[in-house]
Scaffold this motif. Sequence first.
Motif, short mmCIF file in Angstrom:
data_model
loop_
_atom_site.label_atom_id
_atom_site.label_comp_id
_atom_site.label_asym_id
_atom_site.label_seq_id
_atom_site.Cartn_x
_atom_site.Cartn_y
_atom_site.Cartn_z
N THR A 1 18.17 -18.85 -53.76
CA THR A 1 18.79 -17.83 -54.59
C THR A 1 19.85 -18.47 -55.47
O THR A 1 20.59 -19.34 -55.03
N VAL A 2 19.96 -18.03 -56.72
CA VAL A 2 21.00 -18.51 -57.61
C VAL A 2 22.31 -17.81 -57.24
O VAL A 2 22.41 -16.59 -57.33
N THR A 3 23.30 -18.56 -56.77
CA THR A 3 24.58 -17.97 -56.35
C THR A 3 25.77 -18.56 -57.09
O THR A 3 26.87 -18.02 -57.02
N SER A 4 25.57 -19.67 -57.79
CA SER A 4 26.71 -20.35 -58.42
C SER A 4 27.07 -19.81 -59.80
O SER A 4 28.06 -20.23 -60.39
N THR A 5 26.27 -18.88 -60.31
CA THR A 5 26.52 -18.34 -61.64
C THR A 5 25.98 -16.93 -61.74
O THR A 5 25.10 -16.53 -60.97
N ASP A 6 26.50 -16.16 -62.70
CA ASP A 6 25.99 -14.82 -62.96
C ASP A 6 24.92 -14.83 -64.05
O ASP A 6 24.45 -13.76 -64.46
N GLU A 7 24.53 -16.00 -64.50
CA GLU A 7 23.52 -16.13 -65.54
C GLU A 7 22.20 -15.49 -65.09
O GLU A 7 21.77 -15.66 -63.95
N THR A 8 21.57 -14.73 -65.98
CA THR A 8 20.30 -14.08 -65.65
C THR A 8 19.16 -14.52 -66.57
O THR A 8 18.06 -13.98 -66.47
N SER A 9 19.41 -15.47 -67.46
CA SER A 9 18.36 -15.96 -68.34
C SER A 9 17.57 -17.06 -67.62
O SER A 9 18.12 -18.11 -67.28
N PRO A 10 16.26 -16.85 -67.37
CA PRO A 10 15.46 -17.89 -66.72
C PRO A 10 15.50 -19.22 -67.48
O PRO A 10 15.54 -20.29 -66.88
N LYS A 11 15.51 -19.14 -68.80
CA LYS A 11 15.53 -20.36 -69.62
C LYS A 11 16.81 -21.15 -69.38
O LYS A 11 16.78 -22.37 -69.15
N ALA A 12 17.96 -20.46 -69.43
CA ALA A 12 19.24 -21.13 -69.22
C ALA A 12 19.35 -21.68 -67.80
O ALA A 12 19.89 -22.78 -67.59
N LEU A 13 18.85 -20.93 -66.83
CA LEU A 13 18.94 -21.37 -65.43
C LEU A 13 18.08 -22.61 -65.18
O LEU A 13 18.50 -23.55 -64.51
N ALA A 14 16.85 -22.60 -65.68
CA ALA A 14 15.96 -23.75 -65.46
C ALA A 14 16.52 -25.00 -66.13
O ALA A 14 16.52 -26.09 -65.56
N ARG A 15 17.01 -24.84 -67.35
CA ARG A 15 17.59 -25.99 -68.06
C ARG A 15 18.85 -26.49 -67.35
O ARG A 15 19.12 -27.69 -67.31
N ALA B 1 7.85 -31.55 -70.24
CA ALA B 1 7.29 -30.22 -70.45
C ALA B 1 8.37 -29.17 -70.26
O ALA B 1 9.33 -29.37 -69.51
N GLU B 2 8.20 -28.05 -70.95
CA GLU B 2 9.16 -26.96 -70.86
C GLU B 2 8.53 -25.72 -71.47
O GLU B 2 7.80 -25.81 -72.46
N GLY B 3 8.78 -24.56 -70.90
CA GLY B 3 8.22 -23.35 -71.49
C GLY B 3 8.29 -22.14 -70.59
O GLY B 3 8.80 -22.20 -69.47
N THR B 4 7.76 -21.03 -71.06
CA THR B 4 7.72 -19.79 -70.28
C THR B 4 6.58 -19.85 -69.28
O THR B 4 5.58 -20.55 -69.49
N VAL B 5 6.73 -19.10 -68.20
CA VAL B 5 5.72 -19.10 -67.15
C VAL B 5 5.82 -17.78 -66.39
O VAL B 5 6.93 -17.25 -66.22
N ALA B 6 4.69 -17.23 -65.97
CA ALA B 6 4.68 -16.01 -65.15
C ALA B 6 4.69 -16.41 -63.68
O ALA B 6 3.88 -17.22 -63.25
N VAL B 7 5.65 -15.86 -62.92
CA VAL B 7 5.76 -16.17 -61.50
C VAL B 7 5.81 -14.86 -60.72
O VAL B 7 6.73 -14.06 -60.91
N ALA B 8 4.85 -14.63 -59.86
CA ALA B 8 4.78 -13.41 -59.05
C ALA B 8 4.90 -12.17 -59.92
O ALA B 8 5.56 -11.19 -59.56
N GLY B 9 4.27 -12.19 -61.08
CA GLY B 9 4.29 -11.03 -61.96
C GLY B 9 5.54 -10.90 -62.80
O GLY B 9 5.67 -9.93 -63.56
N ARG B 10 6.48 -11.83 -62.68
CA ARG B 10 7.72 -11.80 -63.44
C ARG B 10 7.76 -12.93 -64.47
O ARG B 10 7.23 -14.02 -64.22
N PHE C 1 13.20 -17.50 -62.20
CA PHE C 1 12.65 -16.18 -62.45
C PHE C 1 13.43 -15.16 -61.63
O PHE C 1 14.23 -15.52 -60.75
N LYS C 2 13.19 -13.89 -61.89
CA LYS C 2 13.89 -12.82 -61.18
C LYS C 2 13.02 -12.27 -60.06
O LYS C 2 11.83 -11.98 -60.27
N SER C 3 13.61 -12.12 -58.88
CA SER C 3 12.88 -11.53 -57.76
C SER C 3 12.59 -10.05 -58.05
O SER C 3 13.30 -9.41 -58.83
N SER C 4 11.58 -9.51 -57.40
CA SER C 4 11.22 -8.10 -57.62
C SER C 4 11.72 -7.20 -56.50
O SER C 4 11.40 -6.02 -56.47
N ILE C 5 12.52 -7.73 -55.55
CA ILE C 5 12.98 -6.90 -54.43
C ILE C 5 14.48 -6.68 -54.48
O ILE C 5 15.23 -7.42 -55.13
#
Length: 315
Positions: free
Chosen positions: A182-196, A227-236, A260-264
Motif C-alpha cells: 500500500t502507498v503510505t508515504s504520500t497522498d499522491e493518487t496519480s498512478p503515473k506520478a507514483l510509478a515514476r 518502457a513506460e506507459g498506461t496499463v489495466a490492472v484488475a480492471g483499474r 494503480f488504485k485498489s477497488s476495495i
Amino acid sequence: MSMTPPPGWYPDPNQPAVERWWDGSAWTEHRRTPEHPQVAPVRQGFGPPDPAASAVIAPASSGGGRAKIIALATAGAVLVAAIVTGVVVLGKDDGEPRGGAAPSTSAEASPTPTASESKSASPTSDPNVLVDDLNGITLPVIDGWEKAEDTVHDAPTLQTPDTFDCPGDSGMCRHGRVTSQTVTSTDETSPKALARGDIADAAKSVYGKDVLDNEYYGRITGHEKVAEGTVAVAGRSGYYVRWRVRTEKASGGYVQSVAFKSSIGSEPMVIVRLSVNVAKGAPPLSDLERIIKGIRSTDDSATGGGVGEDVGATP
C-alpha cells in the motif's frame, strides 16, 4: 494463554456496519463495506460492552408494583456493571491502541469472526494464487514462481524457487521477485506520478544496499528506462515504468513499478514491484507481463488485467 486476533477484516468498533483491517497489532485506516452485512450484533471483544445493549425492559403487566421494582432494580444493576466494566477497560494503559480499537489480550475476549471474516483473514489454499487481502488483489503464481513464506515487513511476495550464491557480498540470491504494498508515504493518487516516483526505490530494494549495508550485486553502476506507459490492472487504470539496471557484479536485471488504485474499502493506491535478473537460469522478461495481466480484484475474480506493452510506451 494470551493471544491477539490474526490479521484480517473485522467489524469496525466505531462503525459496526463497516469492516476495518486489523494488522495483528493495531487497526489500520483501511475500511470496506462487507459483502454480507451482519444483522444481529456480534460480540467482538474489542472494548467495553455497550450498556444500551444490556438494558432490561420491565414487563408491561402482571406482578404489580413489586414486579416493576424488581425489573427496574435488575436493569439498574446491569447498567451499573456495564459502566464499571467500561471504566476499568478504558482506564487501562497497557500500550494498546486507544479509543476502543484494540482487541482484548485474553483468549476468551478474542473476536469470533464470521464465515466471511474467516475467509478474508486466512490465506487462500489455492497454490496458484497469492492473496493480498489488505489491498484487495490476488496475484497469479505462474510456472517457475512460488509464494514466499518469510518476507520483509510481511509484504505478499512471489519469488523464483531456486537460490544461488550472490555475486557480491555473501548471501543467497534469487533470480526474480514480485511484491505488493500500500502507498503510505504520500497522498499522491496519480498512478503515473507514483510509478515514476517509486522505480528508483524499487531498483535499490533489489540491487542496492540492504539494511546491513550488504551489496549482493555490488553497487548499482547505472540504469536506463526501457518502457513506460498506461496499463489495466484488475480492471483499474494504472501506470508502469521499467528500468534496465546495471550492477558492478553480474549483469543486473530489469525492475518494474506498477501503480494503480485498489477497488476495495477506501480504495488505497497500490504499488506492485517486479524484478528479474539478466542471467542464465533467470525467468524470461515476459513473466512480468503475465503476472501483471493475471492480477485480479478479490471482490471480482473475473476482472481482467492488462499488459503494459499492449497499451504502448510513453516517453
